[in-house]
Motif scaffolding. Structure first.
Motif: not given
Ligand SMILES: [Zn+2]
Length: 317
Positions: A244-256
């Motif tokens: 949950g942390w990891l994918q949310s970070f990726l979502n936040r930095v713009g990886f769709s």
């Protein structure tokens, strides 16, 4: 679209804006019940419209959900879950897994001597469960499908938040439980730190598929309204929370949205083509770098009772 309601307090209770979540070309709104604090999607897609948000890619490829290495990990987590669920019972019994997917949990319970039954909306997942030797029916639980006082344990693993009418499902399953029977629920925790930090980018928000976002408090109230008392609650989910942390970070930095989730699922070529090889490489490298931090955050938040998802056991009063 149709109106959503709080499953604990019913229609007619005021709700305040909670957050807006973009998903593809849509913007979804979550509101918070003024009476009990439960967060729910409002308005929400009609049942028929919702099917469009559960494409086959959501369920993964032909025989399994994830690529093989992760599939081993998924089974290990399911095994740990089966062990935790079994500790409340002196001997094996009958278990119903609502939304059983491909039946891994039930298969493991059957290995411990339990008799397993499942319901599953996806006919493709259900056929995989059948092949694995699990008794599964496609669709929601039907009236008179099971005799009263039949089950020792009924489980909802990451399922309650998807149900269109969780109260109706609880009313239906309650008479099926033996006296002192247990309901096990894992669900995202909207009061977790990862939910607060990431808002609309939070992986476990999963709009519009997650119609209801519980917290330990609002889940407790909902279950109490159906005659259940809390036995145990855990904020440690190594299965759900670091990811949950990891994918949310990726979502936040713009990886769709949910890029890594798309890449690690088994064989969804149509979706993987959205990412060039260069972008895929960046996603993997960034994930490897972030993973230790995500594991650490999950441990700390488990101790602080702010886990991204919770696992709760309730007993019929
Ligand atoms: Zn409410």
């Amino acid at each position: 679209m149709e109106e959503g309601n709080c499953p604990t307090c019913g229609p007619g209770v005021r709700a305040e804006n909670f957050l807006q979540a973009p998903s593809g070309k849509f913007l979804f709104s979550y509101v918070r019940c003024s009476a009990c604090g439960l967060v729910f999607l409002n308005p929400r897609p009609q049942a028929a419209e919702m099917q469009g948000f559960y494409d086959e890619d959501y369920y993964g490829g032909e025989d399994r959900k994830f690529r093989s290495g992760l599939e081993v990990l998924r089974r290990l987590f399911a095994r740990a879950r089966a062990r935790r669920a079994g500790r409340y019972f002196p001997s094996s019994g009958k278990v119903l897994d609502v939304g059983c997917g491909q039946g891994t949990f039930l298969q493991l319970m059957q290995g411990k001597g339990w008799k397993g039954y499942g319901t599953e909306l996806s006919s493709r997942s259900a056929s995989r469960a059948l092949q694995a030797g699990v008794s599964v029916s496609v669709g929601e639980i039907r009236e008179n499908q099971f005799p009263p006082d039949f089950f020792d344990l009924i489980t909802f693993w990451q399922v309650l938040e998807h149900l269109r009418d969780p109260s109706a499902v609880l009313r239906r399953i309650r008479p099926l439980l033996k006296s002192g029977g247990i309901v096990a629920i894992s669900t995202p925790n909207v009061e977790s730190l990862q939910a607060k930090v990431f808002g609309g980018d939070w992986f476990h928000l999963d709009a519009p598929r997650h119609l209801f976002l519980f917290s330990p408090r609002t889940l407790g109230k909902f279950m109490a309204a159906h005659g259940f008392r809390l036995l145990a609650l855990s904020h440690f989910s190594w299965e759900q929370n670091p990811y949950g942390w990891l994918q949310s970070f990726l979502n936040r930095v713009g990886f769709s949205n949910n890029s890594l989730y798309t890449l690690i699922k088994d064989d969804p070529p149509s979706l993987k083509r959205r990412f060039t090889l260069g972008v895929q490489g960046k996603i993997y490298i960034l994930s490897a770098a972030l993973l230790p931090i995500c594991l650490l955050l999950s441990g700390v938040m488990g101790v602080r009772h702010r886990g991204g998802t919770i696992e709760a056991y309730f007993q019929l009063k």
